[in-house]
Write an enzyme that holds these catalytic residues in place. Structure first.
Site, PDB file in Angstrom:
ATOM      1  N   ARG A  65      11.623 -67.117  18.962  1.00 11.11           N
ATOM      2  CA  ARG A  65      13.042 -67.339  18.668  1.00 11.11           C
ATOM      3  C   ARG A  65      13.872 -67.601  19.922  1.00 11.11           C
ATOM      4  O   ARG A  65      15.052 -67.942  19.814  1.00 11.11           O
ATOM      5  CB  ARG A  65      13.613 -66.122  17.933  1.00 11.11           C
ATOM      6  CG  ARG A  65      13.113 -66.005  16.501  1.00 11.11           C
ATOM      7  CD  ARG A  65      13.656 -64.779  15.810  1.00 11.11           C
ATOM      8  NE  ARG A  65      13.122 -63.559  16.397  1.00 11.11           N
ATOM      9  CZ  ARG A  65      13.380 -62.334  15.938  1.00 11.11           C
ATOM     10  NH1 ARG A  65      14.187 -62.179  14.897  1.00 11.11           N
ATOM     11  NH2 ARG A  65      12.847 -61.270  16.527  1.00 11.11           N
ATOM     12  N   HIS A 203     -10.956 -56.698  21.042  1.00 13.00           N
ATOM     13  CA  HIS A 203     -11.216 -57.064  22.439  1.00 13.00           C
ATOM     14  C   HIS A 203     -12.363 -56.263  23.056  1.00 13.00           C
ATOM     15  O   HIS A 203     -12.973 -56.699  24.029  1.00 13.00           O
ATOM     16  CB  HIS A 203      -9.947 -56.928  23.288  1.00 13.00           C
ATOM     17  CG  HIS A 203      -9.493 -55.521  23.531  1.00 13.00           C
ATOM     18  ND1 HIS A 203      -8.682 -54.844  22.663  1.00 13.00           N
ATOM     19  CD2 HIS A 203      -9.757 -54.670  24.548  1.00 13.00           C
ATOM     20  CE1 HIS A 203      -8.448 -53.635  23.137  1.00 13.00           C
ATOM     21  NE2 HIS A 203      -9.081 -53.494  24.274  1.00 13.00           N
ATOM     22  N   LYS A 207     -16.171 -57.269  25.893  1.00 10.85           N
ATOM     23  CA  LYS A 207     -16.493 -56.657  27.175  1.00 10.85           C
ATOM     24  C   LYS A 207     -17.987 -56.831  27.497  1.00 10.85           C
ATOM     25  O   LYS A 207     -18.832 -56.701  26.621  1.00 10.85           O
ATOM     26  CB  LYS A 207     -16.106 -55.176  27.176  1.00 10.85           C
ATOM     27  CG  LYS A 207     -14.586 -54.957  27.117  1.00 10.85           C
ATOM     28  CD  LYS A 207     -14.239 -53.492  27.177  1.00 10.85           C
ATOM     29  CE  LYS A 207     -12.730 -53.302  27.161  1.00 10.85           C
ATOM     30  NZ  LYS A 207     -12.083 -53.812  28.388  1.00 10.85           N
ATOM     31  N   GLU A 241      -7.779 -42.219  26.955  1.00  9.81           N
ATOM     32  CA  GLU A 241      -6.736 -42.832  27.769  1.00  9.81           C
ATOM     33  C   GLU A 241      -5.931 -41.733  28.438  1.00  9.81           C
ATOM     34  O   GLU A 241      -5.719 -40.665  27.854  1.00  9.81           O
ATOM     35  CB  GLU A 241      -5.827 -43.709  26.910  1.00  9.81           C
ATOM     36  CG  GLU A 241      -6.523 -44.916  26.302  1.00  9.81           C
ATOM     37  CD  GLU A 241      -5.572 -45.787  25.508  1.00  9.81           C
ATOM     38  OE1 GLU A 241      -5.106 -46.794  26.066  1.00  9.81           O
ATOM     39  OE2 GLU A 241      -5.296 -45.452  24.353  1.00  9.81           O
ATOM     40  N   ASP A 260      -5.699 -46.605  14.914  1.00 13.74           N
ATOM     41  CA  ASP A 260      -5.519 -47.505  16.050  1.00 13.74           C
ATOM     42  C   ASP A 260      -6.827 -47.820  16.759  1.00 13.74           C
ATOM     43  O   ASP A 260      -7.015 -48.940  17.247  1.00 13.74           O
ATOM     44  CB  ASP A 260      -4.532 -46.875  17.038  1.00 13.74           C
ATOM     45  CG  ASP A 260      -4.152 -47.807  18.173  1.00 13.74           C
ATOM     46  OD1 ASP A 260      -3.881 -48.989  17.901  1.00 13.74           O
ATOM     47  OD2 ASP A 260      -4.127 -47.358  19.330  1.00 13.74           O
ATOM     48  N   HIS A 265     -12.381 -50.353  17.012  1.00 12.85           N
ATOM     49  CA  HIS A 265     -13.196 -50.338  18.228  1.00 12.85           C
ATOM     50  C   HIS A 265     -14.424 -49.440  18.104  1.00 12.85           C
ATOM     51  O   HIS A 265     -15.556 -49.872  18.355  1.00 12.85           O
ATOM     52  CB  HIS A 265     -12.359 -49.841  19.414  1.00 12.85           C
ATOM     53  CG  HIS A 265     -11.161 -50.663  19.704  1.00 12.85           C
ATOM     54  ND1 HIS A 265     -11.112 -52.027  19.511  1.00 12.85           N
ATOM     55  CD2 HIS A 265      -9.933 -50.332  20.198  1.00 12.85           C
ATOM     56  CE1 HIS A 265      -9.926 -52.487  19.877  1.00 12.85           C
ATOM     57  NE2 HIS A 265      -9.205 -51.478  20.280  1.00 12.85           N
ATOM     58  N   LYS A 363      -4.908 -39.973  23.553  1.00 13.57           N
ATOM     59  CA  LYS A 363      -3.958 -40.290  24.621  1.00 13.57           C
ATOM     60  C   LYS A 363      -3.744 -39.049  25.485  1.00 13.57           C
ATOM     61  O   LYS A 363      -3.938 -37.923  25.033  1.00 13.57           O
ATOM     62  CB  LYS A 363      -2.605 -40.699  24.021  1.00 13.57           C
ATOM     63  CG  LYS A 363      -2.656 -41.849  23.036  1.00 13.57           C
ATOM     64  CD  LYS A 363      -2.820 -43.179  23.725  1.00 13.57           C
ATOM     65  CE  LYS A 363      -2.717 -44.316  22.721  1.00 13.57           C
ATOM     66  NZ  LYS A 363      -2.952 -45.635  23.355  1.00 13.57           N
TER      67      LYS A 363
END
Length: 511
Positions: A65, A203, A207, A241, A260, A265, A363
């Protein structure tokens, strides 16, 4: 619609070492102003061009936009490349690539904007020689998929003009938020693009170490004979993480760690770890074996004992005091979103019967690491004094996916000296030391595979829906189980995670 890939006349098929080079094509990115586009996609495109893997006429179109001209978009790409590209910046490569940049302003429900996009794509076919071959990258929230795919159909962008051309769509996770939404999302996308034209990005599958897991298993005689329940005690798959969720409440709140990371994954890593040898590495054969594993995978109950979920509290990390999730901007004080999730799975096949697979993600944990640890059973008899082996653990093969890509084999060895004392030692293989060339980023590999029409590393409908089937019983239990347990930032998760393994006489690895 034909899905044939371009035959590169410069490549001798007798020499498989030559690089795969994309044929005439272009890429359209929706959501081009987002972090993913700036930090991953744009740099990956430049790196591919810098490595000589894109055609001279490759074209990149941004759709958003913003009130940008083509040169404004070019400047955004330039800044992203200078900051995040993996390979050195070269003016000649940049100048050639930038000639194919275009920008189309508009919203997803703007018919005129999509008509302009269609005209832009047609113009690129003529000026840049993209030959009608275009991929559409939906780096946008899943809620926008229906309107964008319908616009691509209405404007004629989704349909190739002849059998020699191709049109493909690339979808970023999350692939729904439960089984029903995933099924509906697949239905919406497949109404416009056939399944062979849909590339769902995970993704992690791009790897190098993940792909090397297949080489480790099937190119070597050493491990495959012991890759089964006769020798393996259990498998741990970890994605940890050390960062928090500051600024990501809009995406993460209500999603949580299991949706998530585990649903996509970690279950994909499980499938590659547990699958049988495919008859070939053609996409269909590889997918068949992964689907077999997912069909045989079930969560182990009772979930109050075999799963754990947590939410990070304030604490110290990297020498700095950090806030807890409920103090992060955008999160409700009553949020029940988990930032740590661990589950126990079983793979009901002859190879894996009785071997638990423990999956965990979180996390604000001790450090950033992703790994697959295959932990072997103890030797049935140790002809040593008890004191000689008191520090001896279990043999383990650890595949390090990130950040220090490589593998570690842990085994017992005699300590130098006059007495017989056995202690754990490790043999280590690191990509950085073993190979002179740097590993490409995952998005480089995956974007190139999209342009080549090589779908091996992309989950299909069935894999996505099976993954939700595996996870949903656990999610339903957690929904009625109250708030997640708390754990201090910088630690390795809640006490309940340690207890879920301790009940079986096991413990988590500390990477």
């Amino acid at each position: 619609m034909s899905q044939r890939t371009w035959n590169n006349p410069l490549r001798d098929e007798r020499d498989k070492r030559l690089p795969r080079i994309a044929g005439p094509c272009g890429l359209v990115i929706f959501g081009v102003t987002g972090d993913l586009s700036r930090k991953k996609l744009m740099p990956a495109i430049y790196d591919l061009a810098n490595r000589g893997l894109l055609p001279p006429g490759f074209s990149l179109v941004g759709f958003a936009r913003r009130d940008w001209a083509d040169q404004d978009f070019g400047q955004v790409v330039y800044e992203a490349v200078k900051k995040h590209a993996r390979t050195p910046f070269r003016e000649a490569v940049w100048d050639r690539l930038a000639e194919g940049f275009r920008f189309v302003q508009g919203s997803f429900d703007d018919d005129a904007a999509f008509d302009k996009l269609a005209a832009t794509v047609k113009e690129l076919d003529e000026l840049r020689g993209t030959s009608g071959n275009h991929a559409f990258y939906l780096s946008i929230p899943p809620g926008a998929f229906p309107v964008v795919t319908k616009q691509l159909a209405r404007s004629g962008l989704a349909k190739a003009n002849n059998p020699e051309e191709w049109r493909r769509v690339v979808i970023e996770k999350p692939f729904g938020h439960d089984l029903a939404s995933a099924h509906q999302l697949n239905k919406v996308v497949n109404a416009v693009f056939p399944e062979e034209s849909v590339f769902r990005i995970d993704h992690y599958l791009g790897k190098e170490t993940v792909q090397n897991l297949l080489a480790l298993r099937f190119a070597n005689q050493l491990f495959e004979p012991i890759w089964n329940a006769n020798y393996v005690d259990h498998v741990q798959i970890t994605m940890a993480e050390d960062i928090g969720l500051g600024g990501r409440a809009g995406y993460y709140d209500g999603i949580g760690a299991a949706r998530d990371v585990i649903q996509n994954h970690l279950l994909q890593l499980l499938a590659l770890t547990a699958m049988e040898e495919p008859v070939s590495f053609r996409p269909g054969a590889l997918r068949t074996e992964k689907i077999k594993v997912l069909e045989a995978t079930k969560p182990v109950g009772p979930f109050g004992d075999t799963t754990a979920r947590g939410q990070y509290a304030g604490g110290w990390q990297g020498g700095q005091k950090v806030p807890g999730l409920l103090q992060e901007e955008g999160f409700s004080k009553d949020s029940t979103t988990e930032t740590y999730a661990a589950i126990t799975l079983e793979v009901n096949t002859r190879r894996w019967a009785g071997v638990p697979f423990y999956l965990r993600t979180g996390k604000r944990l001790g450090r950033r690491v992703t790994e697959i640890a295959v932990v072997f059973k103890r030797a049935p008899h140790l002809p040593f004094d008890a004191t000689a082996t008191e520090e001896l653990g279990q043999n383990a093969l650890v595949v390090r996916v990130q950040p220090d890509e490589g593998m570690t084999l842990r085994f017992g060895s005699k300590v130098p000296g006059n007495s017989m004392e056995v202690r754990d030692v490790s043999m280590d293989f690191s990509y950085g030391h073993a190979f002179t060339e740097a590993s490409p980023e995952a998005y480089e590999r995956l974007i190139l595979d999209v342009l080549l029409g090589e779908p091996s590393l992309f989950p299909v409908n069935k894999e996505v829906e099976l993954s939700w089937e595996i996870l949903e019983p656990v999610l339903k239990h957690w929904k009625s189980a109250g708030k997640p347990d708390s754990y201090p930032a910088g630690t390795w998760g809640p006490d309940s995670a340690d207890k879920m393994l301790a009940r079986d006489g096991r413990h988590w690895r500390r990477p």
